[in-house]
Design a protein around this motif. Sequence first.
Motif, PDB file in Angstrom:
ATOM      1  N   LEU A  81       0.550  -1.037  -0.020  1.00 38.55           N
ATOM      2  CA  LEU A  81      -0.183   0.085  -0.345  1.00 38.55           C
ATOM      3  C   LEU A  81       1.108   1.311   0.665  1.00 38.55           C
ATOM      4  N   HIS A  82       2.268   0.883   0.040  1.00 36.36           N
ATOM      5  CA  HIS A  82       3.090   2.123   0.022  1.00 36.36           C
ATOM      6  C   HIS A  82       3.837   2.317  -1.066  1.00 36.36           C
ATOM      7  N   ALA A  83       3.647   1.491  -2.007  1.00 39.40           N
ATOM      8  CA  ALA A  83       4.498   1.126  -2.835  1.00 39.40           C
ATOM      9  C   ALA A  83       4.422   2.745  -3.399  1.00 39.40           C
ATOM     10  N   SER A  84       5.754   3.461  -4.371  1.00 35.79           N
ATOM     11  CA  SER A  84       5.937   4.459  -4.640  1.00 35.79           C
ATOM     12  C   SER A  84       5.862   4.151  -5.913  1.00 35.79           C
ATOM     13  N   THR A  85       5.583   4.593  -7.045  1.00 36.72           N
ATOM     14  CA  THR A  85       5.630   4.369  -8.562  1.00 36.72           C
ATOM     15  C   THR A  85       5.939   5.556  -9.407  1.00 36.72           C
ATOM     16  N   LYS A  86       6.808   6.867  -8.706  1.00 36.33           N
ATOM     17  CA  LYS A  86       7.251   7.976  -8.836  1.00 36.33           C
ATOM     18  C   LYS A  86       8.104   7.409 -10.642  1.00 36.33           C
ATOM     19  N   LYS A  87       9.164   6.867  -9.893  1.00 33.32           N
ATOM     20  CA  LYS A  87       9.983   6.485 -10.809  1.00 33.32           C
ATOM     21  C   LYS A  87      10.150   4.932 -11.195  1.00 33.32           C
ATOM     22  N   GLY A  88       9.887   4.754 -12.555  1.00 28.58           N
ATOM     23  CA  GLY A  88       9.828   4.082 -13.588  1.00 28.58           C
ATOM     24  C   GLY A  88       9.484   2.874 -13.335  1.00 28.58           C
TER      25      GLY A  88
END
Length: 150
Positions: A81-88
């Motif tokens: 739930l705390h995944a960051s998908t900003k890069k790549g």
Amino acid sequence: MKVVIQRVSKASVTIEGKKVASIENGLLILLGIVNEDAQDDINWLSNKIGNLRIFEDENGVMNKSLLDAQGDAVVVSQFTLHASTKKGNRPSYIKAAKPDVAIPLYESFVKQLEKDLGKKVQTGQFGTDMKVELLNDGPVTIIIDSKNRL
């Protein structure tokens, strides 16, 4: 602390072919924890979940809480739930708390929810590969982040 809550007609958690949790008519709660989370996040979130009016009354209006509906709950740890998908294209989970921080908070959340609901809350198993099945009722799916309460 972030949750995805789903109103369900039924939900279950299976680990290595063995069903470890099973409910009908209640909430499946996916719980994500970060390092900054504390007991006040737990208390606020547990109270919010127990009193959130997302169950239908006799007129078909979402006007009843989990407490009013006397529904059950199952809590599943969900660091993604705390995944960051900003890069790549590969999510980063750097914000998710490590087990030494997350496990005590997860266990405290379950205990607080049991206290607030006045009944046993079923769970998955922290850090384990789980198969979660649900029949979403509505569908009703709500995301709540304890950091966005003010």
